[in-house]
Design an enzyme around this catalytic site. Structure first.
Site, PDB file in Angstrom:
ATOM      1  N   CYS A  72      11.293  17.217  -6.744  1.00  0.00           N
ATOM      2  CA  CYS A  72      10.812  18.209  -5.765  1.00  0.00           C
ATOM      3  C   CYS A  72      11.933  19.095  -5.206  1.00  0.00           C
ATOM      4  O   CYS A  72      11.772  20.317  -5.084  1.00  0.00           O
ATOM      5  CB  CYS A  72      10.083  17.497  -4.628  1.00  0.00           C
ATOM      6  SG  CYS A  72      10.840  15.958  -4.115  1.00  0.00           S
ATOM      7  N   HIS A 127       9.912  20.113   2.355  1.00  0.00           N
ATOM      8  CA  HIS A 127      11.363  19.927   2.246  1.00  0.00           C
ATOM      9  C   HIS A 127      12.063  21.242   2.607  1.00  0.00           C
ATOM     10  O   HIS A 127      11.603  22.324   2.212  1.00  0.00           O
ATOM     11  CB  HIS A 127      11.767  19.599   0.809  1.00  0.00           C
ATOM     12  CG  HIS A 127      11.377  18.229   0.325  1.00  0.00           C
ATOM     13  ND1 HIS A 127      10.738  17.292   1.103  1.00  0.00           N
ATOM     14  CD2 HIS A 127      11.563  17.638  -0.884  1.00  0.00           C
ATOM     15  CE1 HIS A 127      10.549  16.186   0.384  1.00  0.00           C
ATOM     16  NE2 HIS A 127      11.040  16.377  -0.828  1.00  0.00           N
TER      17      HIS A 127
HETATM   18  N1  LIG Z   1       5.852  12.874  -3.437  1.00  0.00           N
HETATM   19  C1  LIG Z   1       6.646  13.809  -3.980  1.00  0.00           C
HETATM   20  O1  LIG Z   1       7.079  14.789  -3.322  1.00  0.00           O
HETATM   21  C2  LIG Z   1       7.011  13.704  -5.406  1.00  0.00           C
HETATM   22  C3  LIG Z   1       7.570  14.803  -6.000  1.00  0.00           C
HETATM   23  C4  LIG Z   1       7.906  14.745  -7.329  1.00  0.00           C
HETATM   24  C5  LIG Z   1       7.693  13.564  -8.017  1.00  0.00           C
HETATM   25  N2  LIG Z   1       7.147  12.481  -7.422  1.00  0.00           N
HETATM   26  C6  LIG Z   1       6.959  11.260  -8.206  1.00  0.00           C
HETATM   27  O2  LIG Z   1       5.586  11.018  -8.434  1.00  0.00           O
HETATM   28  C7  LIG Z   1       5.338   9.621  -8.461  1.00  0.00           C
HETATM   29  C8  LIG Z   1       4.229   9.264  -7.455  1.00  0.00           C
HETATM   30  O3  LIG Z   1       4.583   9.724  -6.162  1.00  0.00           O
HETATM   31  P1  LIG Z   1       3.527   9.672  -4.958  1.00  0.00           P
HETATM   32  O4  LIG Z   1       4.252  10.288  -3.824  1.00  0.00           O
HETATM   33  O5  LIG Z   1       2.212  10.191  -5.369  1.00  0.00           O
HETATM   34  O6  LIG Z   1       3.419   8.063  -4.732  1.00  0.00           O
HETATM   35  P2  LIG Z   1       2.248   7.239  -4.005  1.00  0.00           P
HETATM   36  O7  LIG Z   1       1.595   8.039  -2.953  1.00  0.00           O
HETATM   37  O8  LIG Z   1       2.881   5.947  -3.633  1.00  0.00           O
HETATM   38  O9  LIG Z   1       1.149   6.987  -5.183  1.00  0.00           O
HETATM   39  C9  LIG Z   1       1.437   6.206  -6.317  1.00  0.00           C
HETATM   40  C10 LIG Z   1       0.281   6.300  -7.300  1.00  0.00           C
HETATM   41  O10 LIG Z   1       0.628   5.587  -8.489  1.00  0.00           O
HETATM   42  C11 LIG Z   1      -0.384   4.612  -8.750  1.00  0.00           C
HETATM   43  N3  LIG Z   1       0.193   3.415  -9.365  1.00  0.00           N
HETATM   44  C12 LIG Z   1       1.157   2.620  -8.877  1.00  0.00           C
HETATM   45  N4  LIG Z   1       1.376   1.586  -9.725  1.00  0.00           N
HETATM   46  C13 LIG Z   1       0.513   1.740 -10.758  1.00  0.00           C
HETATM   47  C14 LIG Z   1       0.232   1.004 -11.934  1.00  0.00           C
HETATM   48  N5  LIG Z   1       0.893  -0.124 -12.231  1.00  0.00           N
HETATM   49  N6  LIG Z   1      -0.717   1.471 -12.782  1.00  0.00           N
HETATM   50  C15 LIG Z   1      -1.393   2.600 -12.500  1.00  0.00           C
HETATM   51  N7  LIG Z   1      -1.193   3.348 -11.395  1.00  0.00           N
HETATM   52  C16 LIG Z   1      -0.244   2.917 -10.530  1.00  0.00           C
HETATM   53  C17 LIG Z   1      -0.983   4.300  -7.391  1.00  0.00           C
HETATM   54  O11 LIG Z   1      -2.265   3.737  -7.579  1.00  0.00           O
HETATM   55  P3  LIG Z   1      -2.868   2.593  -6.611  1.00  0.00           P
HETATM   56  O12 LIG Z   1      -3.534   3.329  -5.486  1.00  0.00           O
HETATM   57  O13 LIG Z   1      -3.850   1.915  -7.509  1.00  0.00           O
HETATM   58  O14 LIG Z   1      -1.731   1.714  -6.179  1.00  0.00           O
HETATM   59  C18 LIG Z   1      -1.011   5.696  -6.786  1.00  0.00           C
HETATM   60  O15 LIG Z   1      -2.115   6.397  -7.311  1.00  0.00           O
HETATM   61  C19 LIG Z   1       6.687   8.951  -8.171  1.00  0.00           C
HETATM   62  O16 LIG Z   1       7.307   8.601  -9.398  1.00  0.00           O
HETATM   63  C20 LIG Z   1       7.462  10.024  -7.478  1.00  0.00           C
HETATM   64  O17 LIG Z   1       8.857   9.876  -7.654  1.00  0.00           O
HETATM   65  C21 LIG Z   1       6.785  12.537  -6.121  1.00  0.00           C
END
Ligand SMILES: NC(=O)c1ccc[n+]([C@@H]2O[C@H](COP(=O)([O-])OP(=O)(O)OC[C@H]3O[C@@H](n4cnc5c(N)ncnc54)[C@H](OP(=O)(O)O)[C@@H]3O)[C@@H](O)[C@H]2O)c1
Length: 347
Positions: free
Chosen positions: A131, A243
């Protein structure tokens, strides 16, 4: 032409935003699948104003027939399931850090290097950058085109939503807890985040930088220009969404603040709000829910021959993650898949 789309990580911060942006931008979907872990299988998520999707379990999900899979389930999960989806014929757009520096995987910001998407043929995977990198390269690109960026010194002010849903809950709980004298607990952050700043995002590397800081340098070079030197200090701040970055840029050639302002005003994805008064700059709270990268406080740095300072702000869940991924999907659909849906037939 319409496409079968799977959103993996659909219950998370980024996944929910991806579903809402696909609907908002009327992406041509035939069918959309919401996929997450076994924990949330059967739960419901919204797709647009009127459609409710039942969440499917990733471990059991068959990617056959899926054209585009938007992934954000965390790096370890993407490592296993993104190649599985690509093998079944889907093109994966992955938001995690897992494939970003893989030489056979393009790392794409559509306003900066859309041409790199063609390289997805090799593995069937396209990576979405970090991001903090995305919003910075969107602002640097028009300036690089005029005067060539030589070196960047950036300090970030990153919101807690960048660390996921549970991190947002932790800021909320700690903030309330301070007022009612609850004991302070921290699980998602290394220290108290409420009323505090933490100069530690991701793990420490051997030379003392954090991995987030390393990512900003390595990803900027991969996306924009391999010769640019970037040094970053990445800080988590008690903001829910959005951010901000204080960016100092040194150029090879002369560039005035007026030339920079005009180039940024004409650049895709950028909005310049830059007046020397109380309303003349953008803050994260104002950028939340918006698509643009906002640039303010454009001014000369008189300490180097050709230098500028910028203040760059964006919604990290939208342009920093979900919107960028959907924009990649739009280019893919328009320029690469429409002519015969290649991957599906290849799979
Ligand atoms: N937030 C940001 O600004 C941002 C920016 C760029 C990249 N990212 C990347 O995107 C990813 C997710 O970020 P987020 O902020 O959305 O996190 P989050 O809110 O914690 O959500 C995580 C998601 O992944 C799913 N998940 C976790 N373990 C899993 C598994 N074993 N099998 C299938 N699904 C699974 C969760 O499902 P459940 O509900 O079933 O647990 C949930 O849907 C991370 O790698 C992060 O680094 C985030």
């Amino acid at each position: 032409m319409a496409f079968n789309v799977a959103v993996v990580g659909a219950t998370g911060n980024v996944g929910r935003e991806m579903l809402s942006i696909l609907a908002e931008r009327a992406f041509p979907v035939a069918k959309v699948h919401a996929v997450a872990s076994e924990r949330s299988a059967g739960a419901e998520v919204s797709f647009g104003e009127t459609t409710i999707l039942k969440v499917e379990d990733l471990d059991r999900f068959d990617f056959k027939g899926i054209d585009i899979a938007l992934f954000s389930p965390g790096a370890k999960v993407s490592a296993v399931h993104a190649p599985r989806a690509a093998k079944a014929g889907a093109i994966v757009i992955d938001n995690t850090s897992q494939f970003r520096m893989d030489k056979d995987v393009p790392l794409v910001v559509p306003e900066v290097n859309p041409q790199a998407i063609a390289m997805m043929e090799k593995r069937g995977i396209i990576a979405n950058p970090n991001c903090s990198t995305i919003q910075m390269v969107v602002a640097l690109k028009p300036l690089h085109d005029i005067a060539r960026v030589k070196r960047v010194v950036v300090a970030t002010y990153q919101s807690v939503s960048g660390a996921g849903r549970e991190a947002m809950d932790e800021l909320f709980t700690q903030t309330r807890g301070i007022y009612v004298n609850d004991p302070m607990k921290h699980e998602r952050f290394t220290k108290q985040i409420a009323f505090n700043c933490i100069p530690h995002i991701d793990i420490f590397m051997d030379e003392g930088s954090t991995k987030e800081e390393w990512k900003m340098a390595a990803e900027t070079r991969k996306i924009l220009d391999g010769d640019i030197a970037v040094t970053a200090t990445c800080v988590r701040v008690p903001v829910f969404i959005g951010h901000a970055e204080a960016v100092n840029v040194e150029f090879e050639r002369p560039i005035s603040d007026t030339e920079a302002r005009n180039a940024l005003k004409a650049a895709p994805g950028v909005i310049v709000i830059d007046h020397r008064n109380d309303e003349g700059y953008v803050t994260p709270a104002e950028a939340a829910g918006e698509d643009a990268v906002y640039v303010s406080r454009i001014r000369r740095d008189p300490t180097v021959p050709h230098g500028l300072n910028l203040w760059v702000v964006a919604d990290n869940l939208r342009k920093g993650a979900a919107l960028n991924a959907v924009q990649i999907a739009e280019v893919l659909a328009r320029d690469h898949l429409a002519a015969g849906q290649r991957r599906r037939s290849a799979g």
